[in-house]
Write a protein that holds these residues in place. Structure first.
Motif, PDB file in Angstrom:
ATOM      1  N   VAL A  28       0.708  -1.325  -0.069  1.00 49.37           N
ATOM      2  CA  VAL A  28       0.143   0.088   0.126  1.00 49.37           C
ATOM      3  C   VAL A  28       0.780   1.247   0.030  1.00 49.37           C
ATOM      4  O   VAL A  28       0.465   2.226  -0.804  1.00 49.37           O
ATOM      5  N   SER A  29       1.993   1.298   0.705  1.00 50.01           N
ATOM      6  CA  SER A  29       2.958   2.349   0.692  1.00 50.01           C
ATOM      7  C   SER A  29       3.536   2.686  -0.670  1.00 50.01           C
ATOM      8  O   SER A  29       3.755   3.974  -1.142  1.00 50.01           O
ATOM      9  N   ALA A  54       0.719   4.160  -3.053  1.00 45.91           N
ATOM     10  CA  ALA A  54       0.638   5.357  -2.508  1.00 45.91           C
ATOM     11  C   ALA A  54       1.978   6.442  -3.037  1.00 45.91           C
ATOM     12  O   ALA A  54       1.686   7.411  -3.571  1.00 45.91           O
ATOM     13  N   LYS A  65      -7.694   8.461   0.775  1.00 41.20           N
ATOM     14  CA  LYS A  65      -7.441   7.748  -0.451  1.00 41.20           C
ATOM     15  C   LYS A  65      -8.510   8.704  -1.464  1.00 41.20           C
ATOM     16  O   LYS A  65      -8.036   8.680  -2.548  1.00 41.20           O
ATOM     17  N   LEU A  74      -4.596   3.133  -7.045  1.00 43.68           N
ATOM     18  CA  LEU A  74      -5.359   3.351  -5.988  1.00 43.68           C
ATOM     19  C   LEU A  74      -6.654   2.227  -5.179  1.00 43.68           C
ATOM     20  O   LEU A  74      -6.854   2.403  -4.408  1.00 43.68           O
ATOM     21  N   VAL A 118      -5.616   0.285  -2.536  1.00 45.56           N
ATOM     22  CA  VAL A 118      -5.187   1.042  -1.218  1.00 45.56           C
ATOM     23  C   VAL A 118      -6.392   1.088  -0.130  1.00 45.56           C
ATOM     24  O   VAL A 118      -7.463   1.335  -0.546  1.00 45.56           O
TER      25      VAL A 118
END
Length: 471
Positions: free
Chosen positions: A30-31, A34, A94, A208, A211
């Motif tokens: 997820v990092s 992003a 988000k 995204l 995420v």
């Protein structure tokens, strides 16, 4: 009533015990997604360096006007950052990352088809809104989802994505420029350079969907069950997830989250650090070099083909040393890296200025100093600034406070990019780089004297540290 502070050795034991219970694969995934937002920022800061010379000829622009075309994106970035800080606190990190991708994609496509300089400026303003949102929301999101002992490395992923975006676009610019002669580049080549920027925006938008929302933001909105579900993905053991949720609840319960709250003792110091570091980082010359690298190399005597080739070498150095910074951020610490790195940058910038001033501005010497400067920046303050900004503010005001700091960055970036062509022409490259050297030196001293170390501390511990130092 003040909470009783735990002995240092107990805190260290707790931190060590949590390392083994972290779902590192999920956190990195997820990092990294992003951080792809940094690709958009990286692409745009570098693409204009290859396009600006052709744009200036296509629209017959003065140095002041080309400065406006380059810096117009930064006006949009100021708008995007200011709005994104407020909106991300209201609607979530988000959702606003999605919005940033849409704005940047539209701006990139529109910038490839303008028939007038006014249309090009409008396109860059639109794209700037997306850049302004993404450039601070990505590290903010990573800071809120990453465990303390991984936050520096994961936060540095954003700078790595920026560096990759910048490095890739140097090769793209060189490849596009080689497809035709001067006339083709003036009429068409620069359009391809700018339009390809839609690719990272589309990639970012699609990724995204994988995420999750920030658990700290969810808890702030009273959505504890959803926050716990995400924390359970982060931690391998449910007890650790519940313990972190309890810490987040306690920290949020002590925050009011108003504009007035930002200027309270402790938080006021954090805001001052954020604004000063962000503002001065642009007076260290980084984006002046990024936006106008070919122009700088041509001023030192290189022809246009050599100038483009030298920018590609810059790109490789940027990526390699950003990876080094990623590895060192949690081992060495933020303040030590930033203070040493900015001191090295000051020496390099002084060397560039001196080379121009005494008439020894050979392309190879200027290239050496710029490469050493880029290595120092990308290892230290490049990732370090964003990691620092993302972790020194409490949850309830993090979006607002970080947006204020980032607006300061954009304002300084706008001033520098607007005046740089005229400054280079009127004051000369020697004086110009002496000014940037002074900016780097001031950051180094400020870091040593004012900024506390945040390495291996949770966001809640950092908040308490600032409050204690204000008493």
């Amino acid at each position: 009533m003040r909470a009783i502070q735990k002995p240092i050795h107990e805190t260290v034991k707790e931190t060590e015990s949590r390392k083994s219970s972290i779902n590192i694969k999920f956190i990195i995934l997820v990092s990294a997604v992003a951080a792809v937002g940094g690709l958009m920022f990286g692409y745009d800061t570098a693409v204009i360096s290859g396009a600006e010379g052709f744009i200036q000829q296509r629209f017959h622009l003065t140095d002041v006007m080309i400065g406006w075309v380059v810096s117009s994106l930064l006006i949009g970035a100021i708008i995007g950052t200011a709005a994104g800080g407020i909106l991300s606190d209201k609607y979530g990190r988000k959702k606003m990352l999605f919005v940033s991708a849409v704005f940047y994609g539209i701006g990139a496509i529109y910038s490839a088809i303008p028939s007038s300089v006014a249309e090009l400026v409008i396109a860059r303003l639109i794209g700037g809104i997306g850049v302004g949102m993404a450039v601070f929301l990505a590290p903010l999101y990573i800071a809120e989802i990453a465990p303390a002992n991984w936050r520096g490395r994961l936060g540095s992923l954003d700078q790595l994505a920026i560096s990759i975006g910048q490095s890739v676009v140097f090769f793209i610019n060189a490849a596009v420029a080689s497809q035709g002669g001067q006339h083709w580049n003036v009429t068409t080549g620069w359009r391809w350079m700018l339009g390809i920027g839609a690719a990272p925006a589309i990639l970012f938008f699609l990724l995204l969907f994988f995420v999750k929302e920030s658990p700290r933001w969810l808890e702030k909105k009273g959505r504890s069950q959803e926050a716990l579900q995400i924390l359970n993905r982060i931690h391998l053991e449910e007890k650790d997830a519940k313990k972190e949720l309890a810490e987040i609840k306690e920290a949020i319960s002590q925050e009011n989250g108003t504009m007035k709250d930002i200027f309270k003792p402790g938080l006021r110091k954090a805001l001052m650090i954020g604004v000063v570091v962000a503002f001065l980082s642009q007076w260290a010359g980084i984006n002046a070099i990024m936006y106008y690298a070919p122009k700088i190399f041509q001023t030192s005597g290189s022809n246009i083909d050599s100038a483009f080739m030298q920018t590609t070498i810059m790109g490789v150095v940027m990526v390699v040393f950003t990876v080094l910074g990623l590895l060192l951020m949690d081992r060495v610490g933020r303040t030590k890296l930033i203070s040493i790195g900015t001191a090295v940058m000051a020496i390099c910038l002084f060397g560039i200025g001196l080379s121009f001033s005494i008439g020894q501005s050979s392309g190879s010497l200027i290239l050496f100093f710029i490469l050493l400067y880029m290595a120092a920046f990308m290892t230290t303050i490049g990732p370090g600034m964003w990691v620092l900004l993302s972790e020194i503010f409490p949850t309830r005001i993090r979006g607002l406070a970080m947006s204020i700091s980032t607006v300061a960055l954009w304002v300084a970036d706008y001033i520098v990019s607007q005046i740089f062509p005229a400054l280079l022409q009127d004051a000369g490259p020697g004086i110009t780089f002496f000014i940037f050297a002074a900016g780097s030196a001031i950051i180094s001293v400020f870091t040593i004297k004012v900024i506390p170390e945040t390495r291996n501390k949770s966001l809640e511990e950092i908040e308490r540290m600032f409050i204690r130092t204000a008493k």
